[in-house]
Design a protein around this motif. Structure first.
Motif, PDB file in Angstrom:
ATOM      1  N   PHE A 165      75.095  58.423  47.364  1.00 31.94           N
ATOM      2  CA  PHE A 165      76.205  58.983  46.612  1.00 31.94           C
ATOM      3  C   PHE A 165      77.441  58.139  46.897  1.00 31.94           C
ATOM      4  CE2 PHE A 165      73.220  62.459  46.945  1.00 31.94           C
ATOM      5  CZ  PHE A 165      73.184  62.894  45.632  1.00 31.94           C
ATOM      6  N   LEU A 166      78.365  58.106  45.950  1.00 33.83           N
ATOM      7  CA  LEU A 166      79.524  57.222  46.081  1.00 33.83           C
ATOM      8  C   LEU A 166      80.331  57.496  47.336  1.00 33.83           C
ATOM      9  CD1 LEU A 166      80.836  56.780  42.445  1.00 33.83           C
ATOM     10  CD2 LEU A 166      78.971  55.655  43.636  1.00 33.83           C
ATOM     11  N   SER A 167      80.401  58.741  47.780  1.00 33.79           N
ATOM     12  CA  SER A 167      81.173  59.063  48.980  1.00 33.79           C
ATOM     13  C   SER A 167      80.581  58.428  50.237  1.00 33.79           C
ATOM     14  CB  SER A 167      81.264  60.574  49.161  1.00 33.79           C
ATOM     15  OG  SER A 167      79.962  61.125  49.282  1.00 33.79           O
ATOM     16  N   GLN A 168      79.367  57.938  50.169  1.00 38.88           N
ATOM     17  CA  GLN A 168      78.727  57.286  51.307  1.00 38.88           C
ATOM     18  C   GLN A 168      79.093  55.807  51.424  1.00 38.88           C
ATOM     19  OE1 GLN A 168      74.742  59.218  49.996  1.00 38.88           O
ATOM     20  NE2 GLN A 168      74.421  58.491  52.077  1.00 38.88           N
ATOM     21  N   ILE A 169      79.672  55.231  50.380  1.00 39.02           N
ATOM     22  CA  ILE A 169      79.999  53.799  50.364  1.00 39.02           C
ATOM     23  C   ILE A 169      81.270  53.548  51.169  1.00 39.02           C
ATOM     24  CG2 ILE A 169      80.641  51.822  48.922  1.00 39.02           C
ATOM     25  CD1 ILE A 169      79.038  53.138  46.657  1.00 39.02           C
ATOM     26  N   ARG A 170      81.239  52.509  51.971  1.00 40.34           N
ATOM     27  CA  ARG A 170      82.414  52.034  52.700  1.00 40.34           C
ATOM     28  C   ARG A 170      82.700  50.614  52.218  1.00 40.34           C
ATOM     29  NH1 ARG A 170      81.799  56.654  53.204  1.00 40.34           N
ATOM     30  NH2 ARG A 170      81.715  57.871  55.108  1.00 40.34           N
ATOM     31  N   PRO A 171      83.563  50.485  51.174  1.00 34.92           N
ATOM     32  CA  PRO A 171      83.833  49.149  50.630  1.00 34.92           C
ATOM     33  C   PRO A 171      84.384  48.211  51.691  1.00 34.92           C
ATOM     34  CG  PRO A 171      84.669  50.850  49.182  1.00 34.92           C
ATOM     35  CD  PRO A 171      84.284  51.526  50.468  1.00 34.92           C
ATOM     36  N   GLY A 172      84.006  46.969  51.571  1.00 39.94           N
ATOM     37  CA  GLY A 172      84.432  45.970  52.536  1.00 39.94           C
ATOM     38  C   GLY A 172      85.530  45.080  51.981  1.00 39.94           C
ATOM     39  N   THR A 173      85.540  43.861  52.450  1.00 37.48           N
ATOM     40  CA  THR A 173      86.559  42.898  52.062  1.00 37.48           C
ATOM     41  C   THR A 173      85.918  41.798  51.231  1.00 37.48           C
ATOM     42  OG1 THR A 173      87.714  43.345  54.122  1.00 37.48           O
ATOM     43  CG2 THR A 173      88.358  41.360  52.936  1.00 37.48           C
ATOM     44  N   LEU A 174      86.597  41.433  50.158  1.00 35.54           N
ATOM     45  CA  LEU A 174      86.135  40.365  49.279  1.00 35.54           C
ATOM     46  C   LEU A 174      86.964  39.114  49.526  1.00 35.54           C
ATOM     47  CD1 LEU A 174      84.551  39.223  46.814  1.00 35.54           C
ATOM     48  CD2 LEU A 174      86.328  40.253  45.361  1.00 35.54           C
ATOM     49  N   TYR A 175      86.271  38.002  49.688  1.00 32.08           N
ATOM     50  CA  TYR A 175      86.912  36.688  49.777  1.00 32.08           C
ATOM     51  C   TYR A 175      86.375  35.830  48.639  1.00 32.08           C
ATOM     52  CZ  TYR A 175      88.395  37.942  54.483  1.00 32.08           C
ATOM     53  OH  TYR A 175      88.981  38.567  55.555  1.00 32.08           O
ATOM     54  N   VAL A 176      87.277  35.211  47.911  1.00 32.10           N
ATOM     55  CA  VAL A 176      86.902  34.285  46.846  1.00 32.10           C
ATOM     56  C   VAL A 176      87.528  32.943  47.175  1.00 32.10           C
ATOM     57  CG1 VAL A 176      86.993  33.775  44.385  1.00 32.10           C
ATOM     58  CG2 VAL A 176      86.761  36.142  45.151  1.00 32.10           C
ATOM     59  N   ASP A 177      86.679  31.954  47.346  1.00 31.25           N
ATOM     60  CA  ASP A 177      87.116  30.611  47.734  1.00 31.25           C
ATOM     61  C   ASP A 177      88.011  30.672  48.969  1.00 31.25           C
ATOM     62  OD1 ASP A 177      85.712  29.543  45.562  1.00 31.25           O
ATOM     63  OD2 ASP A 177      87.423  29.823  44.231  1.00 31.25           O
ATOM     64  N   GLY A 178      87.658  31.546  49.908  1.00 31.75           N
ATOM     65  CA  GLY A 178      88.377  31.669  51.172  1.00 31.75           C
ATOM     66  C   GLY A 178      89.618  32.534  51.137  1.00 31.75           C
ATOM     67  N   LYS A 179      89.998  33.042  49.962  1.00 33.20           N
ATOM     68  CA  LYS A 179      91.193  33.879  49.842  1.00 33.20           C
ATOM     69  C   LYS A 179      90.794  35.347  49.773  1.00 33.20           C
ATOM     70  CE  LYS A 179      93.705  30.316  47.376  1.00 33.20           C
ATOM     71  NZ  LYS A 179      94.257  29.896  46.090  1.00 33.20           N
ATOM     72  N   LYS A 180      91.484  36.173  50.571  1.00 34.57           N
ATOM     73  CA  LYS A 180      91.193  37.603  50.602  1.00 34.57           C
ATOM     74  C   LYS A 180      91.741  38.286  49.354  1.00 34.57           C
ATOM     75  CE  LYS A 180      92.078  41.737  53.296  1.00 34.57           C
ATOM     76  NZ  LYS A 180      92.778  42.304  54.449  1.00 34.57           N
ATOM     77  N   ILE A 181      90.919  39.151  48.759  1.00 35.75           N
ATOM     78  CA  ILE A 181      91.327  39.956  47.606  1.00 35.75           C
ATOM     79  C   ILE A 181      91.575  41.382  48.106  1.00 35.75           C
ATOM     80  CG2 ILE A 181      90.639  40.847  45.346  1.00 35.75           C
ATOM     81  CD1 ILE A 181      90.874  37.824  45.279  1.00 35.75           C
ATOM     82  N   ASP A 182      92.730  41.943  47.791  1.00 42.69           N
ATOM     83  CA  ASP A 182      93.044  43.309  48.224  1.00 42.69           C
ATOM     84  C   ASP A 182      92.135  44.317  47.543  1.00 42.69           C
ATOM     85  OD1 ASP A 182      95.143  42.494  49.901  1.00 42.69           O
ATOM     86  OD2 ASP A 182      96.572  42.503  48.232  1.00 42.69           O
TER      87      ASP A 182
END
Length: 147
Positions: A37-54
């Motif tokens: 279920f969606l409440s079980q997801i713990r989104p992480g951090t996205l990096y694109v070409d080494g740059k962090k996306i908020d």
């Protein structure tokens, strides 16, 4: 679906109704045999070409519905099946340039049969809680092409 969490199919820039490029999207599969279920997801951090996306720039599309991280945290009814990839849409003015890009994304989830918090029997006089670790922490890196 591919074995990797980040799928190569579906990686492309996104446009608004006026045809302007407003960001990009990619797909991820759930690497868990039961679905969650969606409440079980713990989104992480996205990096694109080494740059962090908020995280506030990212929405998830599951079962044709779009969700923010905050909406997923309290959604106990929508189920993400293991056989259907989620589409992550990233707001990024102008999107990504044509060519190869490095994506690194990780997320984890709690297991439906292991609550995230349980009462500890170690000290019955005090209300002590044990926080269970999250399961399925998957970090995936892909080198993908936008044409």
């Amino acid at each position: 679906m591919e074995k990797q969490v980040i799928q190569s199919v579906g990686f492309r820039n996104t446009k608004n109704d006026k045809g302007e490029i407003t960001g990009f999207q990619f797909k991820v599969r759930l690497p868990y045999y039961r679905g969650i279920f969606l409440s079980q997801i713990r989104p992480g951090t996205l990096y694109v070409d080494g740059k962090k996306i908020d995280n506030d720039q990212i929405t998830w599309t599951i079962n044709g519905e779009e969700f923010t991280n905050e909406e997923m945290a309290v959604d106990f009814q929508t189920h993400w099946a293991t056989t259907k990839p989620a589409v992550l849409k990233v707001k990024l003015a102008g999107g990504l340039e044509q060519g190869y890009h490095d994506l690194k994304y990780g997320f984890c989830f709690t297991s439906s049969y292991m609550p995230p918090i349980i009462q500890s029997g170690l000290n019955p006089d005090k209300e002590s809680m044990v926080f269970m670790p999250e399961f399925g922490h998957h970090v995936n890196e892909r080198h993908l092409l936008i044409v």
